[in-house]
Design a protein around this motif. Sequence first.
Motif, short mmCIF file in Angstrom:
data_model
loop_
_atom_site.label_atom_id
_atom_site.label_comp_id
_atom_site.label_asym_id
_atom_site.label_seq_id
_atom_site.Cartn_x
_atom_site.Cartn_y
_atom_site.Cartn_z
N MET A 296 0.83 -1.20 0.00
CA MET A 296 0.00 0.00 0.00
C MET A 296 0.87 1.26 0.00
O MET A 296 0.56 2.24 -0.71
N GLU A 299 2.29 1.91 -3.44
CA GLU A 299 1.32 2.53 -4.33
C GLU A 299 1.28 4.04 -4.13
O GLU A 299 1.19 4.81 -5.09
N LEU A 334 -4.62 7.43 3.16
CA LEU A 334 -3.89 6.19 3.42
C LEU A 334 -4.32 5.59 4.75
O LEU A 334 -4.56 4.38 4.85
N ARG A 337 -7.70 3.95 4.37
CA ARG A 337 -7.65 2.69 3.62
C ARG A 337 -7.16 1.55 4.50
O ARG A 337 -7.70 0.44 4.45
#
Length: 417
Positions: A296, A299, A334, A337
């Motif tokens: 993550m 990304e 972030l 998520r």
Amino acid sequence: MSVQLAGWAIAAVCASVAAAVFVWQHRRIVVLRRQVHDAQQRLALLGQIAPPLTQAALESTPQTCERIVERLLALVPAQTALCFVAVDGRMTLGAKSDAGYAQFLRTGDEYAGDTIVDWAQRNHCAAVVGPARANLPSDVAIADMCVEPAGMRLGGPLVGSRDRVWALCVPMMQHRGYGLRPAVIGAIYVERTHDDPFAHEDIRTACAIARLAGDALARSRFSDEVKREAQVDQLTQLLTATTFRKRLREEIETRRSHAQDRDVALFFIDTDKFKLWNDTFGHAVGDTLLKRLADMLREVAETGGFAGRNGGDEFCVALLDRTKDDAVKVAEHLRGRIEQMDFMATPDGVPQPRIPVTVSIGVAHFPVDVPAHTDAPADRLLEAADARMYDAKREGRNRVAYARARPVSVTTTRDHI
């Protein structure tokens, strides 16, 4: 009279034998002289090839490929010279000459298909192709695509038709030990016009270059791998802490002298309750969690920046050319998520107690929080983001913390939360 004739006959035979011995000795001397001359030429050739390629073994793979092409063109004049590197079994262009169609090729591109390069790789053998049968030296293992059974439909030049150019390809080998077939780790490729075939010495020289270049290429690739392992965390495949800090310093020093587009935002991220997760489910499951978090973060970094593992369950992300407000929004997105991700661990299908996985993120910004005139600004930025991360911990975890009005103090003492 008969005795006299017998003497003449013996003398004639002796003269014939002597003449034959003389002719044999003369031919032998000529052969030996030629062998000495060839040996001297090869020794001189080795002197031209070995030093540059020995030095190339200390360089990176792209630099080594460039040296190979330079030596190739210096010793085997050609219109086009290419050096290929085998990556995952596929030939990738490592370096090229600047003339002809090679100037339009891009290093790093893969090349495959029914060409002489593909044939040489599959067969572990040098090959030549051209408009006619090639004149090949008997002391070199090389195939002529004009007479090979598969050569008429396979093994042509990279570009154009075989009736317009002469093409020579020699694979570079890496020996793998007794009883094992050498691995093809690359290839050298040269082209000439149809009226300029390769001479015996050209072929021998190309093969000598390939032998030495193969060793240099293997060493440089090993060196690259060692450097990569030192720069990349093996579990998460993010940058190591040392490499992350080095790059952060380089980025900030580059931006200190620029009036625009010099923003660097830094996230200092710590996983909440990771020790409880690790102790409950085991280190293997904990490693899986860290790898998913790293994916993550990668990304996020791919939008313009880089990410690293600071150690344990701590991570850092640097975003380049982002305002502080934009960086805070990215950090908050972030955090959300990760909070919504299902990290439930169910080894062997056995239900486990739910332990929520969240993160605390500290955000600091250069030059908003750490002015450009500050000494060691990268270190101050790391300290500032670290201090804000601990603010997020104190405020209850699972949140983003940042300085709202003025540059933050970087003297905060870290405590254990």
